[in-house]
Design a protein around this motif. Structure first.
Motif, PDB file in Angstrom:
ATOM      1  N   LYS A  36      20.176  65.056  33.225  1.00 49.31           N
ATOM      2  CA  LYS A  36      18.975  64.468  33.573  1.00 49.31           C
ATOM      3  C   LYS A  36      17.815  65.461  32.729  1.00 49.31           C
ATOM      4  CE  LYS A  36      15.609  62.576  36.793  1.00 49.31           C
ATOM      5  NZ  LYS A  36      15.268  62.065  38.140  1.00 49.31           N
ATOM      6  N   LYS A  37      17.053  64.877  31.745  1.00 42.75           N
ATOM      7  CA  LYS A  37      15.967  65.550  31.298  1.00 42.75           C
ATOM      8  C   LYS A  37      14.737  64.892  31.695  1.00 42.75           C
ATOM      9  CE  LYS A  37      18.299  68.562  28.841  1.00 42.75           C
ATOM     10  NZ  LYS A  37      18.057  70.169  28.448  1.00 42.75           N
ATOM     11  N   ARG A  38      13.687  65.945  31.709  1.00 44.78           N
ATOM     12  CA  ARG A  38      12.380  65.354  32.188  1.00 44.78           C
ATOM     13  C   ARG A  38      11.431  66.034  30.996  1.00 44.78           C
ATOM     14  NH1 ARG A  38       7.949  67.346  34.688  1.00 44.78           N
ATOM     15  NH2 ARG A  38       6.538  65.825  35.821  1.00 44.78           N
ATOM     16  N   ALA A  39      10.425  65.214  30.578  1.00 40.86           N
ATOM     17  CA  ALA A  39       9.439  65.571  29.547  1.00 40.86           C
ATOM     18  C   ALA A  39       8.041  66.057  30.568  1.00 40.86           C
ATOM     19  CB  ALA A  39       8.915  64.668  28.496  1.00 40.86           C
ATOM     20  N   PRO A  40       7.586  67.586  30.715  1.00 41.97           N
ATOM     21  CA  PRO A  40       6.825  68.040  31.547  1.00 41.97           C
ATOM     22  C   PRO A  40       5.257  67.498  31.419  1.00 41.97           C
ATOM     23  CG  PRO A  40       7.708  69.643  30.149  1.00 41.97           C
ATOM     24  CD  PRO A  40       8.459  68.437  29.894  1.00 41.97           C
ATOM     25  N   MET A  99      11.769  66.588  11.946  1.00 40.79           N
ATOM     26  CA  MET A  99      10.815  65.155  11.382  1.00 40.79           C
ATOM     27  C   MET A  99       9.503  65.463  12.216  1.00 40.79           C
ATOM     28  SD  MET A  99      11.176  61.282  11.816  1.00 40.79           S
ATOM     29  CE  MET A  99      10.710  60.982  13.373  1.00 40.79           C
ATOM     30  N   LEU A 100       9.386  65.621  13.450  1.00 43.97           N
ATOM     31  CA  LEU A 100       8.454  65.526  14.261  1.00 43.97           C
ATOM     32  C   LEU A 100       7.387  66.738  14.228  1.00 43.97           C
ATOM     33  CD1 LEU A 100      10.030  64.089  17.665  1.00 43.97           C
ATOM     34  CD2 LEU A 100       8.320  62.804  15.979  1.00 43.97           C
ATOM     35  N   LYS A 101       7.958  67.804  14.232  1.00 43.63           N
ATOM     36  CA  LYS A 101       7.268  69.249  14.103  1.00 43.63           C
ATOM     37  C   LYS A 101       6.998  69.743  12.770  1.00 43.63           C
ATOM     38  CE  LYS A 101       8.956  70.586  18.552  1.00 43.63           C
ATOM     39  NZ  LYS A 101       7.852  70.439  19.363  1.00 43.63           N
ATOM     40  N   ASP A 102       7.965  69.471  11.843  1.00 40.15           N
ATOM     41  CA  ASP A 102       7.649  70.142  10.571  1.00 40.15           C
ATOM     42  C   ASP A 102       7.719  69.118   9.269  1.00 40.15           C
ATOM     43  OD1 ASP A 102       8.263  72.831  11.627  1.00 40.15           O
ATOM     44  OD2 ASP A 102      10.342  72.451  11.677  1.00 40.15           O
ATOM     45  N   ASP A 122       1.847  63.049  14.477  1.00 41.85           N
ATOM     46  CA  ASP A 122       0.471  63.628  14.940  1.00 41.85           C
ATOM     47  C   ASP A 122       0.055  63.734  16.319  1.00 41.85           C
ATOM     48  OD1 ASP A 122      -0.074  63.773  12.165  1.00 41.85           O
ATOM     49  OD2 ASP A 122      -1.002  62.297  12.046  1.00 41.85           O
ATOM     50  N   TYR A 123       1.279  63.302  17.250  1.00 47.93           N
ATOM     51  CA  TYR A 123       0.772  63.340  18.691  1.00 47.93           C
ATOM     52  C   TYR A 123       1.944  64.360  19.327  1.00 47.93           C
ATOM     53  CZ  TYR A 123      -1.752  59.031  17.385  1.00 47.93           C
ATOM     54  OH  TYR A 123      -2.725  58.363  16.734  1.00 47.93           O
ATOM     55  N   ARG A 124       1.727  65.394  19.291  1.00 45.64           N
ATOM     56  CA  ARG A 124       2.430  66.627  19.929  1.00 45.64           C
ATOM     57  C   ARG A 124       2.905  66.357  21.344  1.00 45.64           C
ATOM     58  NH1 ARG A 124       4.034  69.789  16.103  1.00 45.64           N
ATOM     59  NH2 ARG A 124       2.808  70.454  14.388  1.00 45.64           N
ATOM     60  N   ASN A 125       2.055  65.600  22.014  1.00 44.79           N
ATOM     61  CA  ASN A 125       2.437  65.460  23.265  1.00 44.79           C
ATOM     62  C   ASN A 125       3.171  64.189  23.787  1.00 44.79           C
ATOM     63  OD1 ASN A 125       0.293  63.452  22.369  1.00 44.79           O
ATOM     64  ND2 ASN A 125      -0.514  63.213  24.354  1.00 44.79           N
ATOM     65  N   ARG A 126       3.758  63.580  22.705  1.00 51.93           N
ATOM     66  CA  ARG A 126       4.939  62.748  22.957  1.00 51.93           C
ATOM     67  C   ARG A 126       5.958  63.157  22.242  1.00 51.93           C
ATOM     68  NH1 ARG A 126       1.982  59.908  26.052  1.00 51.93           N
ATOM     69  NH2 ARG A 126       0.531  58.342  25.414  1.00 51.93           N
ATOM     70  N   ALA A 128       8.125  65.361  23.242  1.00 52.28           N
ATOM     71  CA  ALA A 128       9.140  65.830  24.165  1.00 52.28           C
ATOM     72  C   ALA A 128       9.704  64.458  24.848  1.00 52.28           C
ATOM     73  CB  ALA A 128       8.697  66.656  25.298  1.00 52.28           C
ATOM     74  N   SER A 129       8.957  63.557  25.002  1.00 44.68           N
ATOM     75  CA  SER A 129       9.681  62.016  25.441  1.00 44.68           C
ATOM     76  C   SER A 129      10.660  61.412  24.360  1.00 44.68           C
ATOM     77  CB  SER A 129       8.251  61.247  25.683  1.00 44.68           C
ATOM     78  OG  SER A 129       8.882  59.847  26.272  1.00 44.68           O
ATOM     79  N   ILE A 130      10.099  61.688  23.068  1.00 47.04           N
ATOM     80  CA  ILE A 130      11.039  61.106  22.104  1.00 47.04           C
ATOM     81  C   ILE A 130      12.348  62.008  22.014  1.00 47.04           C
ATOM     82  CG2 ILE A 130      11.044  60.922  19.488  1.00 47.04           C
ATOM     83  CD1 ILE A 130       8.168  60.557  19.377  1.00 47.04           C
ATOM     84  N   MET A 131      12.169  63.307  22.261  1.00 43.06           N
ATOM     85  CA  MET A 131      13.472  64.085  22.146  1.00 43.06           C
ATOM     86  C   MET A 131      14.423  64.045  23.402  1.00 43.06           C
ATOM     87  SD  MET A 131      13.244  65.796  19.227  1.00 43.06           S
ATOM     88  CE  MET A 131      14.860  66.519  19.480  1.00 43.06           C
ATOM     89  N   LEU A 132      13.980  63.429  24.400  1.00 40.66           N
ATOM     90  CA  LEU A 132      14.700  63.272  25.712  1.00 40.66           C
ATOM     91  C   LEU A 132      16.084  62.685  25.467  1.00 40.66           C
ATOM     92  CD1 LEU A 132      12.372  61.986  28.472  1.00 40.66           C
ATOM     93  CD2 LEU A 132      13.054  64.374  28.049  1.00 40.66           C
ATOM     94  N   ALA A 133      16.460  61.518  24.994  1.00 41.81           N
ATOM     95  CA  ALA A 133      17.732  61.172  25.075  1.00 41.81           C
ATOM     96  C   ALA A 133      18.701  61.652  23.923  1.00 41.81           C
ATOM     97  CB  ALA A 133      17.596  59.739  24.495  1.00 41.81           C
ATOM     98  N   LEU A 134      18.294  62.280  23.018  1.00 46.49           N
ATOM     99  CA  LEU A 134      19.335  63.025  22.119  1.00 46.49           C
ATOM    100  C   LEU A 134      19.456  64.373  23.109  1.00 46.49           C
ATOM    101  CD1 LEU A 134      18.044  62.447  18.375  1.00 46.49           C
ATOM    102  CD2 LEU A 134      20.599  62.368  19.313  1.00 46.49           C
ATOM    103  N   ASP A 135      18.366  64.990  23.258  1.00 47.89           N
ATOM    104  CA  ASP A 135      18.578  66.319  24.052  1.00 47.89           C
ATOM    105  C   ASP A 135      19.543  66.180  25.265  1.00 47.89           C
ATOM    106  OD1 ASP A 135      16.899  68.034  22.662  1.00 47.89           O
ATOM    107  OD2 ASP A 135      15.073  67.682  23.946  1.00 47.89           O
TER     108      ASP A 135
END
Length: 150
Positions: A36-40, A99-102, A122-126, A128-135
């Motif tokens: 289980k992963k959570r985006a803080p 893709m998201l960061k660089d 451009d929405y850095r606050n999103r 972590a949520s986008i990365m959850l499933a792959l992480d």
């Protein structure tokens, strides 16, 4: 400042359609590993269950409680995850992060489709949520491999 046009672009019809159709939404009864992963920042969570055979995912389940962007990312993963190795999942995860960061290229085959999430750069606050499933999937695969070697 975010405009209404920016938000409409971010939450495109394709993203919303993906979010409404997430494959493998049922948790596995007897997984080899669960993570289980959570985006803080936003509280989104993804729980992933895997069963692996010969180094590849043979069964997969996910419970996704995330924003539309996180749901869309989980849907793209779910469409392509069966039969994949940990190296393939980690390569997709790393490409999505780049893709998201660089401004890197989206993940390539067999994990095509993530380009739909490019407006989220451009929405850095999103991110972590986008990365959850792959992480979570990469971590669950590593856990399943460790358990198999124990």
């Amino acid at each position: 400042m975010t405009t209404d046009t920016d938000l409409i672009k971010l939450y495109s019809q394709r993203i919303l359609a993906l979010a409404a159709d997430i494959p493998h939404r049922t948790r596995l009864a007897d997984p080899q590993a669960s993570v289980k992963k959570r985006a803080p920042l936003c509280g989104s969570t993804v729980t992933v269950d895997v069963v692996m055979e010969d180094g590849r995912i043979s069964a997969f389940g996910q419970d996704v409680k995330a924003c539309a962007l996180g749901q869309a990312a989980a849907a793209l993963l779910g469409r392509n995850v069966i039969g994949r190795t940990r190296a393939e999942v980690e390569a997709a995860r790393d490409a999505l992060r780049a893709m998201l960061k660089d401004g890197g290229d989206p993940p390539s085959l067999p994990f095509a489709g993530y380009e739909v999430l490019e407006p989220a750069r451009d929405y850095r606050n999103r991110h972590a949520s986008i990365m959850l499933a792959l992480d979570a999937t990469a971590d669950a695969m590593a856990e399943a491999e460790r358990a198999a070697c124990a």
